[in-house]
Scaffold this active site. Sequence first.
Site, mmCIF file in Angstrom:
data_model
loop_
_atom_site.group_PDB
_atom_site.id
_atom_site.type_symbol
_atom_site.label_atom_id
_atom_site.label_comp_id
_atom_site.label_asym_id
_atom_site.label_seq_id
_atom_site.Cartn_x
_atom_site.Cartn_y
_atom_site.Cartn_z
ATOM 1 N N LYS A 77 -13.642 -1.912 5.797
ATOM 2 C CA LYS A 77 -12.268 -2.688 7.463
ATOM 3 C C LYS A 77 -13.396 -3.037 9.018
ATOM 4 C CE LYS A 77 -9.051 -2.505 4.153
ATOM 5 N NZ LYS A 77 -9.101 -3.172 3.398
ATOM 6 N N ASP A 126 -2.949 5.982 6.433
ATOM 7 C CA ASP A 126 -3.502 5.815 6.550
ATOM 8 C C ASP A 126 -3.673 4.531 7.309
ATOM 9 O OD1 ASP A 126 -5.061 3.906 4.934
ATOM 10 O OD2 ASP A 126 -3.411 3.813 2.904
ATOM 11 N N TRP A 148 1.050 -1.474 0.247
ATOM 12 C CA TRP A 148 -0.012 0.089 0.258
ATOM 13 C C TRP A 148 1.113 0.767 -0.256
ATOM 14 C CZ3 TRP A 148 -4.421 -1.066 -1.976
ATOM 15 C CH2 TRP A 148 -5.156 -1.990 -2.399
HETATM 16 N N1 PMP Z 1 -4.574 1.182 2.164
HETATM 17 C C1 PMP Z 1 -5.025 0.367 2.740
HETATM 18 C C2 PMP Z 1 -3.581 -0.142 3.495
HETATM 19 C C3 PMP Z 1 -5.881 -0.546 2.572
HETATM 20 O O1 PMP Z 1 -5.555 -1.867 3.164
HETATM 21 C C4 PMP Z 1 -5.796 -0.534 1.175
HETATM 22 C C5 PMP Z 1 -7.601 -1.702 1.061
HETATM 23 N N2 PMP Z 1 -7.536 -2.892 1.078
HETATM 24 C C6 PMP Z 1 -6.282 0.633 0.791
HETATM 25 C C7 PMP Z 1 -5.058 1.433 0.825
HETATM 26 C C8 PMP Z 1 -7.110 0.895 -0.560
HETATM 27 O O2 PMP Z 1 -8.366 0.856 -0.437
HETATM 28 P P1 PMP Z 1 -9.389 1.126 -1.890
HETATM 29 O O3 PMP Z 1 -9.483 -0.163 -2.187
HETATM 30 O O4 PMP Z 1 -10.706 1.515 -0.124
HETATM 31 O O5 PMP Z 1 -9.177 2.353 -2.016
#
Ligand code: PMP
Length: 361
Positions: free
Chosen positions: A196, A172, A102
């Site tokens: 989540k 994040d 991420w």
């Molecule tokens: N950041 C983190 C830490 C994540 O776990 C995720 C999704 N698993 C995301 C960003 C991306 O999220 P989204 O699919 O809602 O854009």
Amino acid sequence: MSRVYNFAAGPAILPEPVLEQAAQEMLDWHGSGTSVMEMSHRGKEFINIAAQAERDLRELLAIPQNYKVLFLQGGATLQFAGVPMNLLRGRRSADYVNTGEWSKKAIKEAKRYCAVNVAASSEDKNFSYAPKQASWKLDPDAAYVHYISNETIGGVEFHWVPDTGGVPLVADMSSHILSRPIDVSKYALIYAGAQKNIGPAGLTIVIVREDLIGGALPLTPSVLDYKGQAEADSMLNTPATYAVYIAGLVFRWLKQLGGLPEMERINRAKAAVLYDFLDQTEFYYSPVAREDRSLMNVPFRLRNDALDAEFLKQAKARGLTELKGHRSVGGMRASIYNAMPAAGVKALVDFMDEFQGTHGG
Ligand code: PMP
């Protein structure tokens, strides 16, 4: 009806009482004769639902008055762009900490808008730890410092808050927000996708210090401009109304449970059951440095990975689902978010023990 223990990383398990309440209120919300899904976002009923959700979130996280809470769409991924677009404010570069998949995505997106200085990284050890503060090479002129406080795929969690020497800190927190109390005042901005620990996909929460908004890049889409969204109470356009409603029910569930200190106590106990088991067996192992292990996402591996498919098949037959690790890293991963009951973790450990017994452990 039979429900499984769903260990998915997100969209993920939700508290059963919340789903039950939503089911009861599905056709007729509080005598309104409509479902929340069918309500106008400009109507009194929905405005009250959204305002109550914000009040409860503020209470749970003890969000100071000088922070705005935004209920947006587009996922955490859109915030990978929204953060630089809003927070650069005339500066040319930002510091990013690279702790995994991420982080890499956030860095790639930020590079479209500014120079990125990777201030610290755990790539040298396959993203299996959180780089110690002393190793961070911060730029005092950076617009902000960005990190992923819980890497969902690698299962690495920061159990401490970085010190950025006055440079705005951005986190994040998608995969561990509301899992324990945090000191919001240490952050300039916190964002999290809902799917989540908060509710259904489609809602993204941004908590941002007021003095940092108002200087977005001219090309910033209006739905992504924090100032415009704050002024419109996150209703610049139609918000993810049903997701906001479910999030509100989750916040109430957390309050009834005893708030985040109690949630943390439960989460620590749940994670300990799984990590203690992993640490006393040779059959499985955790690839993550002990002090940086996530309380929410627990990756683990079978030493004999030829057994992976059989493990997943038998687990599923027991009602233990979504244990497959992310496609980018393989192995297994158990996500044990707030809504995962202790009984679910116990059922997983009992199964792992039994599987080990029948497969040569
Ligand atoms: N950041 C983190 C830490 C994540 O776990 C995720 C999704 N698993 C995301 C960003 C991306 O999220 P989204 O699919 O809602 O854009």
